[in-house]
Design a protein around this motif. Structure first.
Motif, PDB file in Angstrom:
ATOM      1  N   GLU A 173       0.833  -1.213   0.000  1.00 29.54           N
ATOM      2  CA  GLU A 173       0.000   0.000   0.000  1.00 29.54           C
ATOM      3  C   GLU A 173       0.863   1.257   0.000  1.00 29.54           C
ATOM      4  O   GLU A 173       0.552   2.241  -0.674  1.00 29.54           O
ATOM      5  N   ARG A 176       2.163   1.916  -3.389  1.00 28.52           N
ATOM      6  CA  ARG A 176       1.065   2.042  -4.364  1.00 28.52           C
ATOM      7  C   ARG A 176       1.348   1.188  -5.597  1.00 28.52           C
ATOM      8  O   ARG A 176       1.497   1.678  -6.719  1.00 28.52           O
ATOM      9  N   ARG A 178       1.544  -0.849  -8.835  1.00 29.31           N
ATOM     10  CA  ARG A 178       0.858  -0.748 -10.118  1.00 29.31           C
ATOM     11  C   ARG A 178       1.139  -1.995 -10.948  1.00 29.31           C
ATOM     12  O   ARG A 178       2.118  -2.695 -10.713  1.00 29.31           O
ATOM     13  N   ASP A 181       4.684  -2.313 -12.469  1.00 32.30           N
ATOM     14  CA  ASP A 181       5.832  -2.203 -11.571  1.00 32.30           C
ATOM     15  C   ASP A 181       6.750  -3.414 -11.691  1.00 32.30           C
ATOM     16  O   ASP A 181       6.309  -4.542 -11.967  1.00 32.30           O
ATOM     17  N   ASP A 297       4.150  11.267  -1.673  1.00 31.83           N
ATOM     18  CA  ASP A 297       3.862  12.657  -2.034  1.00 31.83           C
ATOM     19  C   ASP A 297       4.436  13.677  -1.056  1.00 31.83           C
ATOM     20  O   ASP A 297       4.314  14.886  -1.282  1.00 31.83           O
TER      21      ASP A 297
END
Length: 492
Positions: A173, A176, A178, A181, A297
């Motif tokens: 998590e 993240r 994808r 990846d 982020d």
């Protein structure tokens, strides 16, 4: 959450089938379905050779497909894995095998001569026996994972299936995951990191690229070759990468996130700009799994040393303003095998005591401030080994440094530096004095090493930290040659 590792593998095989799962350059590539079938065969072979539920099986293999397949097969057979560093010899190896009570060791022909007791060569683990129908529960122990302490023999952390699955889901998590990846790892599989990386790939349905070993010069070329988008580096690895000569192709990669532990704050932004990807801190331990993570982020963290926020299920605090980092929650080890007193001490007051020092920044996040015991007590002054090592590695001749205390009748302890030099620099008195002068210009005089000794390289712990206990063998005079005194007699 009530899952086990065998369940996670079966689930991934059902969902992702023919997608690539394990890629070992120079060896082979396995799909999720291939791996699941291979694990069934190996679990049957282990059971046919006498492995019963709860038995400990040591795994002493290099970074080859046999490592994760044997790990997963041991667990499917209801056994407990005991990862063994292939560099272990005599004392280390004997301690781990005796302490764990391993019934057998799965290894290769190369390492078998060093292994006492029952040995199974991985290449000979064949047969058509079906996998045993063992019911494994989330609370069952999956690993006796020996810790990476820098002093004394290691202790085994009892890590359950639930511990591993929670760790994998937390990290999947956090990054993240994808569909496109590719996760690349360069650490030895006997260490924690490739193991949780394997499970992250099971959770996310993505391939894991396992390099034979870490190479500072080969890491980024491998990332480009394999299209890696995710990786994890720790300990000395980031600094060794940084010391490679910059190249025009540095940013020519698919990397979208580098998880890291303990990078030097002053170089953080430079790392990101050089390789074109965010570097985000992950803090944890063998005992506790992931404790703090910086979100992808969170650009405000760059250069601050902040280690982020606890994942769901975890609490992290300090015992004072600048104090020891304390952790509680899940995932968490069950305790130390055969060490009830050490377990009670580690968990006193209901919190796991990490032995790490931390300090809160203006945003309330914790930054690492050194190890409680990684100190030199010189007279009335405490010297942080990490602080001095950071300064020493800024000298152009120094590749890696380790500071250790040596006994002194007058001062109690004196700091001695062991240095690994970069190619092209002479291991002589002139270089030692140059390094000492470099330190003298940047540190208080009492922090400057009294002695310097050059080494070809260092033995590393599973967390890629220098294993300092090997630098101080009993009975050796640490002031005698090849040690070089670099401070005047009256200052030593």
């Amino acid at each position: 959450m009530s899952e086990t590792i065998p369940h996670l593998l079966r689930q991934a095989a059902d969902r992702h089938g023919r997608r690539e799962f394990l890629r070992f350059p120079g060896h082979l590539s396995l799909t999720f379905a291939d791996a699941d079938a291979a694990v069934d065969r190996l679990a049957g072979a282990l059971a046919a050779r006498g492995v019963r539920p709860g038995d400990r099986v040591a795994i002493m293999l290099d970074n080859v497909p046999g490592w994760p397949l044997t790990w997963l097969a041991t667990l499917r057979a209801g056994g407990v894995a005991v990862p063994v560093n292939v560099r272990y010899r005599a004392a280390d190896l004997r301690h781990v095998l005796r302490d764990s009570g391993a019934v057998a060791t799965v290894t290769s022909a190369e390492h078998a001569p060093h292994v006492p007791g029952t040995v199974h060569l991985f290449d000979a683990l064949d047969g058509d026996a079906p996998p045993p129908g063992v019911a494994v529960t989330p609370d069952d122990v999956a690993n006796f994972q020996y810790t990476s302490g820098t002093t004394g023999f290691p202790k085994a952390c009892l890590l359950t299936h639930d511990y591993w699955v929670r760790t994998a889901r937390i990290l999947a998590e956090a990054v993240r995951v994808r569909d496109d990846d590719v996760l690349m790892m360069a650490q030895a599989f006997s260490y924690m990191d490739p193991q949780w990386a394997t499970l992250v790939c099971l959770v996310g349905g993505i391939p894991l690229v396992v390099l034979p070993r870490f190479s500072a010069s080969g890491f980024w070329p491998a990332a480009r070759e394999h299209g890696a988008t995710l990786t994890y580096v720790l300990g000395t690895m980031p600094l060794l990468l940084h010391k490679q000569p910059p190249a025009p192709e540095d940013r020519a990669n698919r990397m979208r996130l580098v998880l890291c532990s303990g990078i030097r704050p002053g170089l953080h932004r430079e790392f990101e700009e050089r390789w074109g990807a965010p570097w985000r801190e992950l803090y944890g331990s063998t005992e506790t799994g992931p404790d703090l993570l910086v979100p992808i982020d969170d650009t405000e963290c760059v250069g601050t040393g902040a280690m982020g926020l606890p994942p769901p299920g975890k609490e992290v605090t300090l015992d004072e303003e600048t104090g020891e980092i304390l952790v509680r929650g899940v995932p968490m080890m069950k305790g130390y095998w055969n060490h009830p007193e050490a377990t009670a001490t580690a968990f006193r007051g209901g919190w796991y005591h990490t032995g790490d020092l931390g300090v809160r920044d203006a945003r309330g996040q914790i930054a690492h401030a050194g190890r409680i015991k990684d100190m030199v007590r010189r007279g009335g002054e405490n010297i942080s080994c990490a602080e001095v090592e950071s300064v020493l590695t800024q000298h152009p001749a120094v590749l890696q440094a380790a500071l250790v205390p040596i006994p002194d009748e007058l001062w109690g302890e004196l700091p001695k530096a062991f240095l690994q030099l970069r190619p092209g620099h002479a291991a002589d008195a002139a270089t030692a004095m140059s390094v000492a002068e470099h330190a003298r210009r940047r540190l208080a005089r009492f922090k400057v090493p009294a002695y310097v000794e050059f080494v070809e390289g260092f033995s590393l712990t599973p967390s890629a930290r220098i294993e300092k206990r090997h630098l101080l063998p009993p009975g050796r005079d640490q002031r005698a040659a090849p040690a070089i005194p670099v401070l005047p007699e009256e200052s030593r």
